[in-house]
Write an enzyme that holds these catalytic residues in place. Sequence first.
Site, PDB file in Angstrom:
ATOM      1  N   THR A 132      73.889  22.694  82.555  1.00 51.49           N
ATOM      2  CA  THR A 132      74.744  22.972  81.384  1.00 51.49           C
ATOM      3  C   THR A 132      76.253  22.872  81.602  1.00 51.49           C
ATOM      4  OG1 THR A 132      75.245  24.453  79.369  1.00 51.49           O
ATOM      5  CG2 THR A 132      74.787  25.527  81.809  1.00 51.49           C
ATOM      6  N   LYS A 160      77.259  18.484  83.200  1.00 53.46           N
ATOM      7  CA  LYS A 160      76.207  17.697  82.624  1.00 53.46           C
ATOM      8  C   LYS A 160      76.596  16.078  82.940  1.00 53.46           C
ATOM      9  CE  LYS A 160      74.356  20.190  78.634  1.00 53.46           C
ATOM     10  NZ  LYS A 160      74.010  20.178  77.236  1.00 53.46           N
ATOM     11  N   ASN A 214      70.783  16.963  81.249  1.00 50.99           N
ATOM     12  CA  ASN A 214      70.639  18.243  81.002  1.00 50.99           C
ATOM     13  C   ASN A 214      69.260  19.002  81.802  1.00 50.99           C
ATOM     14  OD1 ASN A 214      68.610  17.425  79.052  1.00 50.99           O
ATOM     15  ND2 ASN A 214      68.944  19.122  78.027  1.00 50.99           N
ATOM     16  N   ASP A 220      68.732  16.844  75.129  1.00 48.50           N
ATOM     17  CA  ASP A 220      69.396  17.632  73.944  1.00 48.50           C
ATOM     18  C   ASP A 220      68.896  16.687  72.622  1.00 48.50           C
ATOM     19  OD1 ASP A 220      70.571  19.656  75.510  1.00 48.50           O
ATOM     20  OD2 ASP A 220      72.344  18.143  76.123  1.00 48.50           O
ATOM     21  N   THR A 260      90.479  13.798  66.314  1.00 48.05           N
ATOM     22  CA  THR A 260      91.214  13.004  67.159  1.00 48.05           C
ATOM     23  C   THR A 260      90.630  11.438  67.216  1.00 48.05           C
ATOM     24  OG1 THR A 260      91.548  14.934  68.313  1.00 48.05           O
ATOM     25  CG2 THR A 260      92.228  12.683  69.557  1.00 48.05           C
TER      26      THR A 260
HETATM   27  P1  ATR Z   1      81.198  19.324  73.492  1.00 53.60           P
HETATM   28  O1  ATR Z   1      80.850  18.631  74.704  1.00 53.60           O
HETATM   29  O2  ATR Z   1      80.385  20.810  73.230  1.00 53.60           O
HETATM   30  O3  ATR Z   1      80.866  18.561  72.235  1.00 53.60           O
HETATM   31  P2  ATR Z   1      83.935  18.944  73.278  1.00 53.60           P
HETATM   32  O4  ATR Z   1      83.747  17.796  74.244  1.00 53.60           O
HETATM   33  O5  ATR Z   1      85.101  19.822  73.837  1.00 53.60           O
HETATM   34  O6  ATR Z   1      82.871  19.844  73.481  1.00 53.60           O
HETATM   35  O7  ATR Z   1      84.153  18.560  71.828  1.00 53.60           O
HETATM   36  C1  ATR Z   1      84.315  19.395  70.910  1.00 53.60           C
HETATM   37  C2  ATR Z   1      84.519  18.793  69.463  1.00 53.60           C
HETATM   38  O8  ATR Z   1      84.853  19.795  68.698  1.00 53.60           O
HETATM   39  C3  ATR Z   1      85.296  17.524  69.521  1.00 53.60           C
HETATM   40  O9  ATR Z   1      84.913  16.636  68.443  1.00 53.60           O
HETATM   41  C4  ATR Z   1      86.589  18.245  68.858  1.00 53.60           C
HETATM   42  O10 ATR Z   1      87.604  17.438  68.112  1.00 53.60           O
HETATM   43  P3  ATR Z   1      88.936  16.576  69.099  1.00 53.60           P
HETATM   44  O11 ATR Z   1      88.075  15.542  69.597  1.00 53.60           O
HETATM   45  O12 ATR Z   1      89.723  16.159  67.903  1.00 53.60           O
HETATM   46  O13 ATR Z   1      89.187  17.495  69.852  1.00 53.60           O
HETATM   47  C5  ATR Z   1      86.294  19.262  67.745  1.00 53.60           C
HETATM   48  N1  ATR Z   1      87.039  20.197  67.656  1.00 53.60           N
HETATM   49  C6  ATR Z   1      87.201  21.304  68.158  1.00 53.60           C
HETATM   50  N2  ATR Z   1      88.080  22.133  67.570  1.00 53.60           N
HETATM   51  C7  ATR Z   1      88.461  21.608  66.515  1.00 53.60           C
HETATM   52  C8  ATR Z   1      89.480  21.665  65.526  1.00 53.60           C
HETATM   53  N3  ATR Z   1      90.190  22.957  65.518  1.00 53.60           N
HETATM   54  N4  ATR Z   1      89.469  21.039  64.271  1.00 53.60           N
HETATM   55  C9  ATR Z   1      88.663  19.860  64.294  1.00 53.60           C
HETATM   56  N5  ATR Z   1      87.859  19.559  65.380  1.00 53.60           N
HETATM   57  C10 ATR Z   1      87.634  20.318  66.268  1.00 53.60           C
END
Ligand code: ATR
Length: 284
Positions: free
Chosen positions: A72, A76, A97, A112, A164
């Site tokens: 985890t 990963k 995973n 996953d 983003t």
């Molecule tokens: P994981 O591996 O669990 O998917 P991550 O790589 O940190 O975690 O990705 C988190 C996701 O949540 C991303 O798509 C992020 O958007 P950004 O790429 O713009 O950062 C999204 N996310 C987290 N906080 C956010 C917020 N306040 N508003 C919109 N999207 C958010």
Amino acid sequence: MQNTKSPDNFPVAGVIGHPITHSLSPALHNHWLKKMGLPGRYESRDVAPADCARFFADLRNGKVGWVGCNVTLPHKIVALDHCDVLSDAAKKIGAVNTIIVRNGKLHGDNTDWLGFSENLLSWAAFRAVPKNRAVVIGAGGAARGVIYGLQQLGFGDIIVVNRTVEKLQDLRDDFGIAVDSLASLPKHIGAANLLVNATSLGLKGEMLPVDFTTLPRGILLHDIIYGAHLTHFLTTGKEFGFAVKDGLGMLIHQGIPGFKAWFKTDKNPPVDDDLRHYLLSQKK
Ligand code: ATR
């Protein structure tokens, strides 16, 4: 000589991460072992990033004493480089995973996506809708498993939106899907059968920027987040009359292939409300 059995000669598996105290995998696997009367044990181990290479070498040479493991956050992606054999899913998703130690080799897989799709298939409302267009919010590691799962489920039209936009390019290239900014969500939602939140938004009670009045009738709402309470996204969706599903089943179902391989059973472990309640009671 490999030592992938405990001194009592039953298989031991585990999960590694950093931190690891929040993982529900030990509760899940030990519950299944007990329910199915199988010999075995499932442990957890905190492995710091600097110790990953050593851990995987020791998993391979038998020093860890495990028949395999779950991996985890945050390991990963790095686990890809330490496995000797990778499944197609692990390669495509770009993350491992689940690892099975077999003949001195680490076989890395990604389940996953399977957890995601099996969770949806266990939902009667999902089985009843056409698998045409799905919209996914998020472009992190979790989103990659979701997109792969949607493609395996037969969705031909997948659109991923993210805050983003720079993070969307790799997804578009790797999976051949359409991408756009989160602000453009209303433009794409009209013809969708399914809307998935694959972001971390909602873990701390935040609300996704979704205008529920623009959602088409009959769209299904799925959040990969789970907990004792539904996320804001799902509770609001429910109030608007949409069918909703949380992500606990994804955690449960992703564990099944590893469980069957490590503990040597052809039987599927039970997935029921008892298990759901038990896991939620163990959540820290
Ligand atoms: P994981 O591996 O669990 O998917 P991550 O790589 O940190 O975690 O990705 C988190 C996701 O949540 C991303 O798509 C992020 O958007 P950004 O790429 O713009 O950062 C999204 N996310 C987290 N906080 C956010 C917020 N306040 N508003 C919109 N999207 C958010």
